[in-house]
Design a protein around this motif. Structure first.
Motif, PDB file in Angstrom:
ATOM      1  N   PHE A   1       0.350  -0.987   0.213  1.00 56.14           N
ATOM      2  CA  PHE A   1      -0.277   0.337  -0.041  1.00 56.14           C
ATOM      3  C   PHE A   1       0.606   1.081  -0.074  1.00 56.14           C
ATOM      4  O   PHE A   1       0.602   2.212  -0.440  1.00 56.14           O
ATOM      5  CB  PHE A   1      -0.418  -0.113   1.399  1.00 56.14           C
ATOM      6  CG  PHE A   1      -2.018  -1.185   1.414  1.00 56.14           C
ATOM      7  CD1 PHE A   1      -3.776  -0.878   0.961  1.00 56.14           C
ATOM      8  CD2 PHE A   1      -1.864  -1.971   1.996  1.00 56.14           C
ATOM      9  CE1 PHE A   1      -4.313  -2.323   0.573  1.00 56.14           C
ATOM     10  CE2 PHE A   1      -2.695  -3.156   1.683  1.00 56.14           C
ATOM     11  CZ  PHE A   1      -4.139  -3.133   1.276  1.00 56.14           C
ATOM     12  N   ARG A   2       1.635   0.929   0.395  1.00 54.69           N
ATOM     13  CA  ARG A   2       2.936   2.700   0.160  1.00 54.69           C
ATOM     14  C   ARG A   2       2.588   3.142  -1.414  1.00 54.69           C
ATOM     15  O   ARG A   2       2.210   4.428  -1.173  1.00 54.69           O
ATOM     16  CB  ARG A   2       4.318   2.036   0.323  1.00 54.69           C
ATOM     17  CG  ARG A   2       5.770   3.164   0.671  1.00 54.69           C
ATOM     18  CD  ARG A   2       4.556   4.510   1.113  1.00 54.69           C
ATOM     19  NE  ARG A   2       5.846   4.098   2.635  1.00 54.69           N
ATOM     20  CZ  ARG A   2       6.230   5.294   3.467  1.00 54.69           C
ATOM     21  NH1 ARG A   2       5.700   6.239   2.897  1.00 54.69           N
ATOM     22  NH2 ARG A   2       6.501   5.069   4.488  1.00 54.69           N
ATOM     23  N   GLN A   3       2.670   2.237  -2.392  1.00 57.50           N
ATOM     24  CA  GLN A   3       2.801   2.235  -3.491  1.00 57.50           C
ATOM     25  C   GLN A   3       1.815   1.826  -4.152  1.00 57.50           C
ATOM     26  O   GLN A   3       2.641   0.161  -3.880  1.00 57.50           O
ATOM     27  CB  GLN A   3       4.264   3.077  -4.896  1.00 57.50           C
ATOM     28  CG  GLN A   3       3.949   3.640  -5.600  1.00 57.50           C
ATOM     29  CD  GLN A   3       4.696   3.732  -6.010  1.00 57.50           C
ATOM     30  OE1 GLN A   3       5.566   3.144  -6.709  1.00 57.50           O
ATOM     31  NE2 GLN A   3       5.216   5.716  -6.006  1.00 57.50           N
ATOM     32  N   PHE A   4       0.609   2.172  -5.488  1.00 50.61           N
ATOM     33  CA  PHE A   4       0.570   0.675  -6.196  1.00 50.61           C
ATOM     34  C   PHE A   4      -0.517   1.567  -7.418  1.00 50.61           C
ATOM     35  O   PHE A   4      -0.397   2.390  -7.123  1.00 50.61           O
ATOM     36  CB  PHE A   4      -1.430  -0.317  -5.210  1.00 50.61           C
ATOM     37  CG  PHE A   4      -2.000   0.602  -3.980  1.00 50.61           C
ATOM     38  CD1 PHE A   4      -3.659   0.962  -5.092  1.00 50.61           C
ATOM     39  CD2 PHE A   4      -1.685   1.411  -3.184  1.00 50.61           C
ATOM     40  CE1 PHE A   4      -4.430   1.828  -4.282  1.00 50.61           C
ATOM     41  CE2 PHE A   4      -2.333   2.057  -2.725  1.00 50.61           C
ATOM     42  CZ  PHE A   4      -3.710   2.258  -3.752  1.00 50.61           C
ATOM     43  N   THR A   5      -0.628   0.460  -8.003  1.00 50.59           N
ATOM     44  CA  THR A   5      -1.569   1.256  -9.061  1.00 50.59           C
ATOM     45  C   THR A   5      -3.098   0.738  -9.497  1.00 50.59           C
ATOM     46  O   THR A   5      -3.312  -0.544  -9.529  1.00 50.59           O
ATOM     47  CB  THR A   5      -0.866   0.587 -11.136  1.00 50.59           C
ATOM     48  OG1 THR A   5      -1.351  -0.966 -11.145  1.00 50.59           O
ATOM     49  CG2 THR A   5       0.882   0.999 -10.725  1.00 50.59           C
ATOM     50  N   ILE A   6      -4.012   1.587 -10.243  1.00 54.56           N
ATOM     51  CA  ILE A   6      -5.120   1.389  -9.934  1.00 54.56           C
ATOM     52  C   ILE A   6      -5.723   1.558 -11.293  1.00 54.56           C
ATOM     53  O   ILE A   6      -5.132   2.264 -11.753  1.00 54.56           O
ATOM     54  CB  ILE A   6      -6.072   1.232  -8.660  1.00 54.56           C
ATOM     55  CG1 ILE A   6      -7.175   1.304  -8.521  1.00 54.56           C
ATOM     56  CG2 ILE A   6      -5.880   2.595  -9.135  1.00 54.56           C
ATOM     57  CD1 ILE A   6      -8.182   0.919  -7.823  1.00 54.56           C
ATOM     58  N   GLU A   7      -6.435   0.567 -11.712  1.00 48.38           N
ATOM     59  CA  GLU A   7      -7.456   0.871 -13.294  1.00 48.38           C
ATOM     60  C   GLU A   7      -8.429   1.660 -13.293  1.00 48.38           C
ATOM     61  O   GLU A   7      -9.030   0.749 -12.612  1.00 48.38           O
ATOM     62  CB  GLU A   7      -6.975   0.148 -13.993  1.00 48.38           C
ATOM     63  CG  GLU A   7      -5.576  -0.470 -15.025  1.00 48.38           C
ATOM     64  CD  GLU A   7      -5.801  -1.679 -15.683  1.00 48.38           C
ATOM     65  OE1 GLU A   7      -6.160  -2.576 -16.158  1.00 48.38           O
ATOM     66  OE2 GLU A   7      -4.265  -1.863 -15.781  1.00 48.38           O
ATOM     67  N   PHE A   8      -9.178   2.471 -14.067  1.00 48.01           N
ATOM     68  CA  PHE A   8     -10.405   3.012 -14.001  1.00 48.01           C
ATOM     69  C   PHE A   8     -10.829   2.893 -15.749  1.00 48.01           C
ATOM     70  O   PHE A   8     -10.534   2.709 -16.504  1.00 48.01           O
ATOM     71  CB  PHE A   8     -10.220   4.464 -13.896  1.00 48.01           C
ATOM     72  CG  PHE A   8     -10.078   4.605 -12.181  1.00 48.01           C
ATOM     73  CD1 PHE A   8     -11.560   5.442 -11.663  1.00 48.01           C
ATOM     74  CD2 PHE A   8      -8.926   4.671 -11.721  1.00 48.01           C
ATOM     75  CE1 PHE A   8     -11.048   5.714 -10.250  1.00 48.01           C
ATOM     76  CE2 PHE A   8      -8.741   5.487 -10.265  1.00 48.01           C
ATOM     77  CZ  PHE A   8     -10.206   5.467 -10.170  1.00 48.01           C
ATOM     78  N   THR A   9     -11.639   2.115 -15.651  1.00 42.73           N
ATOM     79  CA  THR A   9     -12.603   1.905 -16.602  1.00 42.73           C
ATOM     80  C   THR A   9     -14.158   2.351 -16.388  1.00 42.73           C
ATOM     81  O   THR A   9     -14.453   1.873 -15.396  1.00 42.73           O
ATOM     82  CB  THR A   9     -12.704   0.041 -17.488  1.00 42.73           C
ATOM     83  OG1 THR A   9     -13.423  -0.782 -16.315  1.00 42.73           O
ATOM     84  CG2 THR A   9     -10.789   0.041 -16.935  1.00 42.73           C
ATOM     85  N   PRO A  10     -14.642   1.752 -18.012  1.00 42.23           N
ATOM     86  CA  PRO A  10     -16.801   3.045 -17.567  1.00 42.23           C
ATOM     87  C   PRO A  10     -17.312   1.646 -16.503  1.00 42.23           C
ATOM     88  O   PRO A  10     -17.877   1.625 -15.684  1.00 42.23           O
ATOM     89  CB  PRO A  10     -16.653   3.008 -18.919  1.00 42.23           C
ATOM     90  CG  PRO A  10     -15.476   3.111 -19.701  1.00 42.23           C
ATOM     91  CD  PRO A  10     -14.682   2.542 -18.812  1.00 42.23           C
ATOM     92  N   GLN A  11     -16.816   0.194 -16.517  1.00 36.50           N
ATOM     93  CA  GLN A  11     -17.321  -0.894 -16.133  1.00 36.50           C
ATOM     94  C   GLN A  11     -17.512  -1.047 -14.815  1.00 36.50           C
ATOM     95  O   GLN A  11     -18.094  -0.461 -13.640  1.00 36.50           O
ATOM     96  CB  GLN A  11     -17.176  -1.509 -15.933  1.00 36.50           C
ATOM     97  CG  GLN A  11     -17.905  -1.980 -17.886  1.00 36.50           C
ATOM     98  CD  GLN A  11     -16.989  -1.138 -19.056  1.00 36.50           C
ATOM     99  OE1 GLN A  11     -15.723  -1.401 -18.987  1.00 36.50           O
ATOM    100  NE2 GLN A  11     -17.505  -0.929 -20.119  1.00 36.50           N
ATOM    101  N   GLU A  12     -15.642  -0.877 -14.186  1.00 34.90           N
ATOM    102  CA  GLU A  12     -15.018  -1.363 -13.160  1.00 34.90           C
ATOM    103  C   GLU A  12     -13.802  -0.843 -12.723  1.00 34.90           C
ATOM    104  O   GLU A  12     -13.036   0.206 -13.317  1.00 34.90           O
ATOM    105  CB  GLU A  12     -14.776  -2.987 -12.417  1.00 34.90           C
ATOM    106  CG  GLU A  12     -14.346  -3.579 -13.826  1.00 34.90           C
ATOM    107  CD  GLU A  12     -14.242  -5.233 -13.593  1.00 34.90           C
ATOM    108  OE1 GLU A  12     -14.578  -5.659 -12.871  1.00 34.90           O
ATOM    109  OE2 GLU A  12     -13.247  -5.263 -14.084  1.00 34.90           O
ATOM    110  N   LEU A  13     -13.214  -0.900 -11.320  1.00 40.82           N
ATOM    111  CA  LEU A  13     -12.085  -0.266 -11.177  1.00 40.82           C
ATOM    112  C   LEU A  13     -11.260  -2.007 -11.257  1.00 40.82           C
ATOM    113  O   LEU A  13     -12.091  -2.756 -10.733  1.00 40.82           O
ATOM    114  CB  LEU A  13     -12.361  -0.037  -9.528  1.00 40.82           C
ATOM    115  CG  LEU A  13     -12.811   1.620  -9.774  1.00 40.82           C
ATOM    116  CD1 LEU A  13     -12.557   1.951  -8.800  1.00 40.82           C
ATOM    117  CD2 LEU A  13     -11.892   2.202 -10.761  1.00 40.82           C
ATOM    118  N   ARG A  14      -9.797  -1.845 -11.320  1.00 37.26           N
ATOM    119  CA  ARG A  14      -9.424  -3.171 -11.154  1.00 37.26           C
ATOM    120  C   ARG A  14      -7.583  -1.820 -11.089  1.00 37.26           C
ATOM    121  O   ARG A  14      -7.148  -1.336 -10.627  1.00 37.26           O
ATOM    122  CB  ARG A  14      -8.835  -3.278 -12.656  1.00 37.26           C
ATOM    123  CG  ARG A  14      -9.927  -3.722 -13.549  1.00 37.26           C
ATOM    124  CD  ARG A  14     -10.481  -4.712 -14.424  1.00 37.26           C
ATOM    125  NE  ARG A  14      -9.105  -4.506 -15.513  1.00 37.26           N
ATOM    126  CZ  ARG A  14      -9.666  -3.698 -17.079  1.00 37.26           C
ATOM    127  NH1 ARG A  14     -10.754  -3.888 -17.070  1.00 37.26           N
ATOM    128  NH2 ARG A  14      -8.312  -2.917 -17.767  1.00 37.26           N
TER     129      ARG A  14
END
Length: 329
Positions: A316-329
């Protein structure tokens, strides 16, 4: 801040000359150059030419028409700006890497110097112990030699006096004393042998106990490490889900969002759950969609985090997350 203060003390440099300050100044300069270049290359709007109706009376040679000045393609401008931004980020990352490498080499030199000092200290201690043992052995041998000499002199005087007084009785007494001395010596040697055997047995038993204790400690440590790793994985999944739920609640999807859009963000958090920074590392191609994702991340004042510091530093110090119109990944 305390870690930076230690660096300033060890290097003797003022804060504004540190590698971190230099890296920040380089970032700012590159961003300024990119912004100025974007302003210079922005195409200006031109008014459409007015149309004029005319009737030619006299046939005259047609004058050559001026060629239209090609306007820069906005997509090319955006691509050049993106390349300039990436080059600035690459140079800043290279500067940071060089600073970290220099710091690592400095610490390695300090560690090697400390190890060399410790090795010299141990060698000096061993030499001092050896010299002390030799001196003690020489002193003990001298004392034994003097004691033996005194004992022999006393026995010789007693023997001579006893010989003159009662030679026969002296011979019998000497024989009796010799027998008793040999018996006492034999008993002493037997006692010493038994004592040595007991000591060796006790040392062997102690070594066995220590090996068993070490084995148990290793097994317990391995079990604890496995349990801790499982707990860390469980906390990772749990708090990743909580963070996605919070972001879903805070995210307003723009009407222009379409299927297939993906905005990837790198999030950096502080141990207390506050947002340290967020960076768009892969855009969706839609500015409104990207900005909505960034706004959702910045709108959360405190993120849910596990209490375990190792879990935080790893996941959790640094992580990536993807935003799509359907959901978060």
């Amino acid at each position: 801040m305390k870690g930076h203060e230690r660096d300033y003390t060890s290097t003797g440099q003022p804060p504004w000359k540190s590698p971190l300050a230099f890296s920040l100044l380089l970032h700012g300069a590159l961003i300024l150059v990119a912004l100025v270049g974007w302003h210079w290359t922005t195409p200006s709007e031109e008014l459409p030419p007015r149309s004029i109706a005319a009737t030619l009376v006299v046939q005259q040679p047609q004058a050559p028409q001026p060629e239209a000045v090609p306007q820069p393609d906005p997509e090319d401008v955006r691509r050049r700006q993106e390349e300039q931004r990436r080059e600035a980020e690459r140079k800043a990352a290279e500067a940071e890497r060089q600073r970290a490498e220099a710091e690592r080499q400095r610490r390695e030199q300090e560690r090697q110097a400390a190890a060399e000092r410790e090795r010299q200290r141990q060698a000096q201690a061993r030499e001092a112990a050896r010299l002390k043992a030799e001196a003690e052995a020489r002193e003990l041998a001298r004392q034994k030699a003097e004691e033996e000499e005194r004992r022999q002199q006393e026995e010789a005087r007693a023997a001579e006096a006893e010989r003159r007084r009662r030679e026969a009785e002296e011979r019998a007494r000497r024989e009796r004393e010799e027998q008793e001395r040999q018996a006492a010596e034999e008993r002493r040697r037997e006692q010493e042998r038994q004592l040595r055997e007991q000591q060796l047995k006790a040392l062997a038993e102690q070594a066995d106990r220590e090996r068993e204790q070490a084995r148990r400690r290793q097994a317990e440590a391995a079990a604890a490490a496995r349990a801790h790793e499982q707990q860390m994985l469980s906390d990772r999944d749990k708090y990743h889900l909580l963070i996605k739920q919070r972001l879903n609640q805070a995210w307003y999807r723009p009407p222009s969002a379409t299927e297939g859009m993906v905005a990837r963000l790198r999030i950096t958090l502080l141990p207390n759950g506050e947002l340290a920074s967020v960076q768009l590392i892969q855009g969706s191609g839609n500015t409104a969609f990207d900005n909505s994702a960034l706004s959702a991340v910045r709108s959360i004042s405190r993120y849910p985090l596990p209490d375990d510091r190792d879990t935080f530093e790893r996941y959790f110090r640094q992580f990536t997350i993807e935003f799509t119109p359907q959901e978060l990944r």
